[in-house]
Motif scaffolding. Structure first.
Motif, mmCIF file in Angstrom:
data_model
loop_
_atom_site.group_PDB
_atom_site.id
_atom_site.type_symbol
_atom_site.label_atom_id
_atom_site.label_comp_id
_atom_site.label_asym_id
_atom_site.label_seq_id
_atom_site.Cartn_x
_atom_site.Cartn_y
_atom_site.Cartn_z
ATOM 1 N N GLN A 1 0.844 -1.187 0.000
ATOM 2 C CA GLN A 1 0.000 0.000 0.000
ATOM 3 C C GLN A 1 0.885 1.245 0.000
ATOM 4 N N VAL A 2 0.316 2.310 -0.507
ATOM 5 C CA VAL A 2 1.043 3.575 -0.629
ATOM 6 C C VAL A 2 0.200 4.686 -0.022
ATOM 7 N N GLN A 3 0.864 5.601 0.652
ATOM 8 C CA GLN A 3 0.189 6.771 1.220
ATOM 9 C C GLN A 3 0.829 8.034 0.691
ATOM 10 N N LEU A 4 -0.017 9.011 0.377
ATOM 11 C CA LEU A 4 0.432 10.335 -0.029
ATOM 12 C C LEU A 4 -0.097 11.319 1.011
ATOM 13 N N VAL A 5 0.804 12.035 1.661
ATOM 14 C CA VAL A 5 0.418 12.961 2.709
ATOM 15 C C VAL A 5 0.835 14.369 2.316
ATOM 16 N N GLU A 6 -0.167 15.238 2.129
ATOM 17 C CA GLU A 6 0.079 16.625 1.744
ATOM 18 C C GLU A 6 0.159 17.509 2.976
ATOM 19 N N SER A 7 0.885 18.599 2.842
ATOM 20 C CA SER A 7 0.954 19.607 3.890
ATOM 21 C C SER A 7 1.263 20.951 3.259
ATOM 22 N N GLY A 26 5.418 3.973 1.737
ATOM 23 C CA GLY A 26 4.807 2.663 1.590
ATOM 24 C C GLY A 26 5.635 1.764 0.694
ATOM 25 N N ASN A 27 4.940 0.884 -0.022
ATOM 26 C CA ASN A 27 5.579 -0.114 -0.882
ATOM 27 C C ASN A 27 5.960 0.531 -2.221
ATOM 28 N N ILE A 28 7.154 1.120 -2.274
ATOM 29 C CA ILE A 28 7.591 1.883 -3.451
ATOM 30 C C ILE A 28 8.871 1.296 -4.018
ATOM 31 N N ASP A 98 2.265 8.217 -9.788
ATOM 32 C CA ASP A 98 2.258 6.901 -10.438
ATOM 33 C C ASP A 98 3.391 6.083 -9.835
ATOM 34 N N VAL A 99 3.038 4.976 -9.172
ATOM 35 C CA VAL A 99 3.995 4.235 -8.371
ATOM 36 C C VAL A 99 4.157 2.806 -8.872
ATOM 37 N N TRP A 104 8.278 -4.934 -12.030
ATOM 38 C CA TRP A 104 7.292 -5.372 -13.011
ATOM 39 C C TRP A 104 5.860 -5.048 -12.606
ATOM 40 N N LEU A 105 5.635 -4.569 -11.404
ATOM 41 C CA LEU A 105 4.290 -4.340 -10.894
ATOM 42 C C LEU A 105 4.004 -2.842 -10.831
ATOM 43 N N GLY A 106 3.222 -2.376 -11.765
ATOM 44 C CA GLY A 106 2.846 -0.974 -11.806
ATOM 45 C C GLY A 106 3.021 -0.402 -13.201
ATOM 46 N N PRO A 107 2.795 0.904 -13.384
ATOM 47 C CA PRO A 107 2.500 1.813 -12.275
ATOM 48 C C PRO A 107 1.026 1.819 -11.864
ATOM 49 N N TYR A 108 0.791 2.124 -10.633
ATOM 50 C CA TYR A 108 -0.541 2.343 -10.108
ATOM 51 C C TYR A 108 -0.648 3.812 -9.695
ATOM 52 N N ASN A 109 -1.853 4.357 -9.863
ATOM 53 C CA ASN A 109 -2.064 5.771 -9.595
ATOM 54 C C ASN A 109 -2.654 5.976 -8.206
ATOM 55 N N TYR A 110 -2.076 6.900 -7.454
ATOM 56 C CA TYR A 110 -2.517 7.169 -6.094
ATOM 57 C C TYR A 110 -2.774 8.658 -5.901
#
Length: 121
Positions: A1-7, A26-28, A98-99, A104-110
């Motif tokens: 899982q991936v988290q994006l935290v803005e500030s 996360g898993n990057i 895009d992560v 070989w797995l991705g990219p996935y958009n978060y």
């Protein structure tokens, strides 16, 4: 899982500046393009600025010359420096990335959760 935290959002007077940050964790394995979007009340979400993994940038016309997007690949962080802010810049700003989770797995958009920017006149 991936988290994006803005500030960095907040309230600022017209002509002022703000700097938004978005940290990806996360898993990057690798992050490709990153970007900032915004959504004002009653309007569709729009791309504000984007940056590739190699540093190429693009901006929507209304922010060219005022906003600067940058990234720190070592920190998995993207920034948006906003200068000469106008009331029409008022919106919720969202980070996007895009992560790849493996080679070989991705990219996935978060998406991040959003941060409010309010510019008073």
């Amino acid at each position: 899982q991936v988290q994006l935290v803005e500030s960095g959002g907040g309230l600022v007077q017209a002509g002022g500046s703000l700097r938004l940050s978005c940290a990806v964790s996360g898993n990057i394995f690798r992050i490709n393009a990153m970007g900032w979007y915004r959504q004002a009340p009653g309007k569709q979400r729009e791309l504000v600025a984007g940056i590739t993994s190699s540093g190429s940038t693009n901006y929507t016309d209304s922010v060219k010359g005022r906003f600067t997007i940058s990234r720190d690949n070592a920190k998995n962080t993207v920034y948006l420096q906003m200068n000469s802010l106008k009331p029409e810049d008022t919106a919720v700003y969202y980070c996007n990335a895009d992560v790849h989770h493996t080679r070989w797995l991705g990219p996935y958009n978060y998406w991040g959760q959003g941060t409010q920017v309010t510019v008073s006149s």
